[in-house]
Design a protein around this motif. Structure first.
Motif, PDB file in Angstrom:
ATOM      1  N   MET A 159       0.019  -2.045  -2.332  1.00 49.00           N
ATOM      2  CA  MET A 159       0.965  -2.069  -1.219  1.00 49.00           C
ATOM      3  C   MET A 159       2.400  -1.907  -1.717  1.00 49.00           C
ATOM      4  O   MET A 159       2.781  -2.461  -2.750  1.00 49.00           O
ATOM      5  N   GLU A 160       3.181  -1.163  -0.958  1.00 53.03           N
ATOM      6  CA  GLU A 160       4.615  -1.005  -1.233  1.00 53.03           C
ATOM      7  C   GLU A 160       5.422  -2.027  -0.445  1.00 53.03           C
ATOM      8  O   GLU A 160       6.442  -2.534  -0.900  1.00 53.03           O
ATOM      9  N   SER A 161       4.961  -2.316   0.760  1.00 50.25           N
ATOM     10  CA  SER A 161       5.593  -3.301   1.634  1.00 50.25           C
ATOM     11  C   SER A 161       4.506  -3.924   2.497  1.00 50.25           C
ATOM     12  O   SER A 161       3.324  -3.618   2.329  1.00 50.25           O
ATOM     13  N   GLY A 162       4.910  -4.763   3.423  1.00 54.39           N
ATOM     14  CA  GLY A 162       3.928  -5.392   4.300  1.00 54.39           C
ATOM     15  C   GLY A 162       3.236  -4.437   5.243  1.00 54.39           C
ATOM     16  O   GLY A 162       2.219  -4.785   5.838  1.00 54.39           O
ATOM     17  N   TYR A 163       3.774  -3.213   5.384  1.00 53.91           N
ATOM     18  CA  TYR A 163       3.176  -2.263   6.325  1.00 53.91           C
ATOM     19  C   TYR A 163       3.109  -0.840   5.779  1.00 53.91           C
ATOM     20  O   TYR A 163       2.955   0.114   6.531  1.00 53.91           O
ATOM     21  N   LYS A 164       3.189  -0.689   4.439  1.00 52.89           N
ATOM     22  CA  LYS A 164       3.030   0.643   3.845  1.00 52.89           C
ATOM     23  C   LYS A 164       2.341   0.532   2.488  1.00 52.89           C
ATOM     24  O   LYS A 164       2.627  -0.383   1.713  1.00 52.89           O
ATOM     25  N   LEU A 165       1.438   1.490   2.224  1.00 56.39           N
ATOM     26  CA  LEU A 165       0.756   1.544   0.937  1.00 56.39           C
ATOM     27  C   LEU A 165       1.590   2.318  -0.077  1.00 56.39           C
ATOM     28  O   LEU A 165       2.339   3.230   0.271  1.00 56.39           O
ATOM     29  N   LYS A 166       1.426   1.958  -1.340  1.00 62.58           N
ATOM     30  CA  LYS A 166       2.167   2.586  -2.428  1.00 62.58           C
ATOM     31  C   LYS A 166       1.352   3.667  -3.115  1.00 62.58           C
ATOM     32  O   LYS A 166       1.905   4.646  -3.633  1.00 62.58           O
ATOM     33  N   THR A 167       0.026   3.481  -3.138  1.00 66.03           N
ATOM     34  CA  THR A 167      -0.840   4.397  -3.882  1.00 66.03           C
ATOM     35  C   THR A 167      -1.876   5.027  -2.968  1.00 66.03           C
ATOM     36  O   THR A 167      -2.206   4.496  -1.908  1.00 66.03           O
ATOM     37  N   VAL A 168      -2.412   6.150  -3.415  1.00 68.62           N
ATOM     38  CA  VAL A 168      -3.494   6.821  -2.698  1.00 68.62           C
ATOM     39  C   VAL A 168      -4.738   5.945  -2.745  1.00 68.62           C
ATOM     40  O   VAL A 168      -5.025   5.297  -3.754  1.00 68.62           O
ATOM     41  N   GLN A 169      -5.469   5.924  -1.642  1.00 70.99           N
ATOM     42  CA  GLN A 169      -6.672   5.086  -1.574  1.00 70.99           C
ATOM     43  C   GLN A 169      -7.719   5.494  -2.617  1.00 70.99           C
ATOM     44  O   GLN A 169      -7.812   6.655  -3.015  1.00 70.99           O
ATOM     45  N   VAL A 170      -8.488   4.485  -3.044  1.00 72.86           N
ATOM     46  CA  VAL A 170      -9.582   4.659  -4.002  1.00 72.86           C
ATOM     47  C   VAL A 170     -10.851   4.087  -3.379  1.00 72.86           C
ATOM     48  O   VAL A 170     -10.820   2.993  -2.793  1.00 72.86           O
ATOM     49  N   LEU A 171     -11.948   4.802  -3.484  1.00 69.94           N
ATOM     50  CA  LEU A 171     -13.224   4.329  -2.956  1.00 69.94           C
ATOM     51  C   LEU A 171     -13.783   3.223  -3.852  1.00 69.94           C
ATOM     52  O   LEU A 171     -13.971   3.415  -5.047  1.00 69.94           O
ATOM     53  N   LEU A 172     -14.050   2.052  -3.243  1.00 67.47           N
ATOM     54  CA  LEU A 172     -14.620   0.928  -3.984  1.00 67.47           C
ATOM     55  C   LEU A 172     -16.139   0.877  -3.892  1.00 67.47           C
ATOM     56  O   LEU A 172     -16.832   0.672  -4.873  1.00 67.47           O
ATOM     57  N   THR A 173     -16.660   0.987  -2.680  1.00 66.14           N
ATOM     58  CA  THR A 173     -18.105   0.897  -2.497  1.00 66.14           C
ATOM     59  C   THR A 173     -18.526   1.639  -1.239  1.00 66.14           C
ATOM     60  O   THR A 173     -17.786   1.676  -0.249  1.00 66.14           O
ATOM     61  N   THR A 174     -19.713   2.223  -1.302  1.00 69.66           N
ATOM     62  CA  THR A 174     -20.344   2.899  -0.181  1.00 69.66           C
ATOM     63  C   THR A 174     -21.733   2.282  -0.001  1.00 69.66           C
ATOM     64  O   THR A 174     -22.257   1.688  -0.957  1.00 69.66           O
TER      65      THR A 174
END
Length: 318
Positions: free
Chosen positions: A171-186
């Motif tokens: 997270m960059e802030s309380g309402y924005k992400l800093k990094t591109v999403q990564v798949l954890l589990t399917t």
């Protein structure tokens, strides 16, 4: 440490409150959950964990009449980060009820019960992320590690049947992400594929240098159950290879105790500092109507113990 004698475990604690979330700050316990009418977000607080069940429930936000945030107000979580209180929740649209996306509320003061909440809108993805929150997305949680905050959520992809995966980003802030999403589990295994192919409802607890991330799998009836991922706190938590997935569920239906479809949990501690899991489950095997709209998912508590390897033990036995 002494055990809390007032708490009763693995039985209905707060009735008709699914997706229960408890946090503790400055000596107060806060509780929120999905309301059966799916039309608002309410908080309650108490100086004791047991006291939450009878505490006044205060509605802090109501759904819109149309457009975004006007239908299916689901799974709110209350977090204090970046110096403010935030509520993370999912919602659909009256015009398209399954257009579920993650949204954020920000408290304008230090009292989440009585101070004003403002809408920060849909959770913002990182600038170079073209994927996140474009499809059915819900069940966000947040955890801290090494001074950084991480956002974990469920999002569906269409590969034949729609599949709900879990993703993570910093997270960059309380309402924005800093990094591109990564798949954890399917949903790899049969127990994650009853009714629907689902991984959702993530929750995090840390213990002895390890990060344990539980999640829920399958449809919301009796097959609903909990899986778990584990990472070392010194690893790169944004690297999927840092996480080891359990082959079998760590918690599932117990017909003898009449606990059906346990899942969508959170973690807290009792007044003596003992770890407690908060989860929802049903008391009946046969569900009237659509399980999603049947209100009888109740918040329950479970003592969380740790084995000699420092791993959590999820047991219905006191």
């Amino acid at each position: 440490m002494a055990e809390n004698k007032e708490l009763k475990y693995n039985e209905p604690w707060i009735l008709q409150r699914a997706d229960p979330f408890v946090c503790k700050k400055d000596g107060w316990y806060y509780f929120t959950a999905s309301i059966p009418s799916y039309d608002c977000i309410a908080l309650r607080r108490s100086k004791t964990l047991d006291g939450l069940k009878d505490a006044e429930e205060v509605v802090v936000w109501k759904k819109h009449e149309s457009g975004i945030m006007s239908k299916h107000i689901w799974a709110p979580e209350l977090h204090y980060l970046f110096g403010k209180w935030y509520i993370y929740f999912a919602a659909g649209e009256a015009e398209n009820i399954w257009n579920i996306r993650p949204y954020v509320l920000e408290c304008q003061g230090d009292d989440p019960i009585n101070d004003e909440w403002i809408e920060r809108g849909k959770m913002q993805r990182a600038d170079d992320d073209i994927f996140s929150f474009e499809a059915f997305s819900l069940d966000a949680t947040i955890f801290e590690n090494k001074g950084k905050y991480y956002y974990v959520w469920a999002e569906k992809v269409s590969v034949g049947p729609q599949i709900s995966n879990l993703y993570i980003a910093e997270m960059e802030s309380g309402y924005k992400l800093k990094t591109v999403q990564v798949l954890l589990t399917t949903p790899d295994y049969d127990w994650e594929r009853h009714g629907f192919w689902v991984n959702e409802g993530p929750a995090v607890i840390k213990h002895d240098g390890k990060i344990f991330l539980t999640y829920s799998a399958s449809d919301t009836g009796v097959n609903y159950c909990m899986g778990m991922l584990t990472a070392d706190e010194n690893s790169d938590v944004l690297d999927p290879l840092s996480w080891k997935k359990e082959r079998y569920p760590v918690l599932k239906t117990n017909e003898e105790l009449e606990i059906y479809g346990p899942g969508h949990n959170s973690f807290t501690v009792d007044e003596d500092g003992n770890d407690v899991m908060v989860y929802h489950a049903r008391k009946e095997a046969e569900i009237e109507g659509d399980p999603l709209y049947n209100p009888n998912r109740h918040a329950m508590l479970m003592k969380l113990r740790w084995n000699e390897d420092g791993r959590p033990v999820f047991s219905y036995k006191d």
